[in-house]
Design a protein around this motif. Structure first.
Motif, PDB file in Angstrom:
ATOM      1  N   UNK A  76       0.768  -1.242   0.000  1.00  0.00           N
ATOM      2  CA  UNK A  76       0.000   0.000   0.000  1.00  0.00           C
ATOM      3  C   UNK A  76       0.794   1.284   0.000  1.00  0.00           C
ATOM      4  N   UNK A  77       2.146   1.230  -0.006  1.00  0.00           N
ATOM      5  CA  UNK A  77       2.910   2.469  -0.091  1.00  0.00           C
ATOM      6  C   UNK A  77       2.743   3.091  -1.480  1.00  0.00           C
ATOM      7  N   UNK A  78       2.665   4.411  -1.521  1.00  0.00           N
ATOM      8  CA  UNK A  78       2.524   5.094  -2.807  1.00  0.00           C
ATOM      9  C   UNK A  78       3.775   4.915  -3.658  1.00  0.00           C
ATOM     10  N   UNK A  79       4.929   4.973  -3.003  1.00  0.00           N
ATOM     11  CA  UNK A  79       6.194   4.806  -3.710  1.00  0.00           C
ATOM     12  C   UNK A  79       6.482   3.309  -3.852  1.00  0.00           C
ATOM     13  N   UNK A  80       6.215   2.772  -5.021  1.00  0.00           N
ATOM     14  CA  UNK A  80       6.381   1.335  -5.246  1.00  0.00           C
ATOM     15  C   UNK A  80       7.850   0.935  -5.134  1.00  0.00           C
ATOM     16  N   UNK A  81       8.752   1.822  -5.554  1.00  0.00           N
ATOM     17  CA  UNK A  81      10.183   1.522  -5.460  1.00  0.00           C
ATOM     18  C   UNK A  81      10.609   1.358  -4.008  1.00  0.00           C
ATOM     19  N   UNK A  82      10.160   2.258  -3.145  1.00  0.00           N
ATOM     20  CA  UNK A  82      10.460   2.157  -1.714  1.00  0.00           C
ATOM     21  C   UNK A  82       9.872   0.877  -1.142  1.00  0.00           C
ATOM     22  N   UNK A  83       8.642   0.584  -1.499  1.00  0.00           N
ATOM     23  CA  UNK A  83       7.981  -0.620  -1.014  1.00  0.00           C
ATOM     24  C   UNK A  83       8.744  -1.876  -1.440  1.00  0.00           C
ATOM     25  N   UNK A  84       9.129  -1.930  -2.699  1.00  0.00           N
ATOM     26  CA  UNK A  84       9.872  -3.086  -3.203  1.00  0.00           C
ATOM     27  C   UNK A  84      11.237  -3.212  -2.539  1.00  0.00           C
ATOM     28  N   UNK A  85      11.877  -2.081  -2.282  1.00  0.00           N
ATOM     29  CA  UNK A  85      13.186  -2.091  -1.622  1.00  0.00           C
ATOM     30  C   UNK A  85      13.081  -2.667  -0.217  1.00  0.00           C
ATOM     31  N   UNK A  86      12.078  -2.236   0.526  1.00  0.00           N
ATOM     32  CA  UNK A  86      11.882  -2.753   1.885  1.00  0.00           C
ATOM     33  C   UNK A  86      11.545  -4.243   1.859  1.00  0.00           C
ATOM     34  N   UNK A  87      10.654  -4.627   0.962  1.00  0.00           N
ATOM     35  CA  UNK A  87      10.264  -6.039   0.893  1.00  0.00           C
ATOM     36  C   UNK A  87      11.422  -6.928   0.463  1.00  0.00           C
TER      37      UNK A  87
END
Length: 251
Positions: free
Chosen positions: A66-77
């Motif tokens: 659900x993060x708006x920044x998909x790049x940030x979300x993918x990096x964390x995951x």
């Protein structure tokens, strides 16, 4: 995920949960996970487990959605996946090489949402290692939901003077509470304790509360006996106000 097996009789189970709709029980479990505005949430993505007559491991791998920044979300995951997979692989290698005391050993990780507001989403990760005694370590990802960035401790302050300011406060606080609170003990260099606390690290573990307060966190045994577990200190904002970049996060 491919994990090389080693020559020993062992039970290995890899449980992979791809979606929250995989089973009714999983769906129910996901309903219990804190959700921010029905958008940002932390779900249990997969689980690595191992158990035999001596050793046990239970490694959770979470996933943020659900993060708006998909790049940030993918990096964390990707970070959660890689860190936990490596931790599990290292565990398997260590027990295969008999590098772990066989008296009793367990390795566990778990994740939860520590803070959730309109502006902040904090993920807490705790690693527990059990041998002759247990040891817990913790890490936090403080996510700014408005700017879609990870908040670091140095980013909160105008310069690195925050290390001394916070450290001086903690030294005074610990010394005072050793005197007034029964059963409280801290390891302090100023008191002559070898390896005792002197200063926080530049990237000391921390999280921001829903009330916009800064909490400094130490792993088990870092500043106190193991009986006190992971130790947290809420830093009064008055102590920090002159060195904060702004009052956006800490108020």
């Amino acid at each position: 995920i491919i994990i090389k097996s080693f020559a020993s009789a062992a039970a290995f189970i890899l449980v992979f949960t791809a979606t929250v709709n995989l089973s009714p029980s999983t769906a129910f479990a996901m309903e219990q996970v804190p959700i921010l505005g029905s958008l940002v949430r932390l779900v249990s993505f997969s689980n690595l487990t191992y158990q035999d007559d001596i050793y046990e491991a239970d490694i959770d791998i979470p996933r943020i959605e659900g993060l708006e920044d998909v790049t940030l979300q993918n990096t964390l995951n990707q970070k959660y996946l890689e860190e936990n997979t490596q931790l599990f692989n290292d565990f398997l290698v260590a027990i295969g090489d008999k590098k772990i005391d066989p008296s009793a050993f367990g390795l566990y990780t778990n994740y939860k949402v520590k803070t959730e507001t309109e502006d902040i989403f904090v993920v807490e990760s705790v690693k527990t290692e059990i041998a002759a005694s247990g040891a817990e370590s913790v890490h936090y990802d403080n996510i700014d939901l408005k700017n879609q960035i990870i908040i670091s401790l140095p980013s909160l302050f105008t310069d690195d003077n925050y290390i001394d300011v916070i450290s001086n406060y903690l030294n005074s606080y610990m010394q005072e509470h050793i005197k007034i609170e029964e059963g409280i003990m801290y390891f302090l260099e100023i008191n002559g304790d070898v390896g005792g606390f002197d200063k926080i690290g530049a990237e000391q573990s921390f999280y921001i509360t829903a009330e916009s307060k800064l909490v400094i966190v130490f792993n088990e045994y870092a500043v106190a006996p193991g009986s006190m577990g992971i130790v947290e200190f809420t830093i009064p904002t008055d102590v920090l106000k002159d060195i904060l970049v702004s009052d956006v996060y800490i108020k």
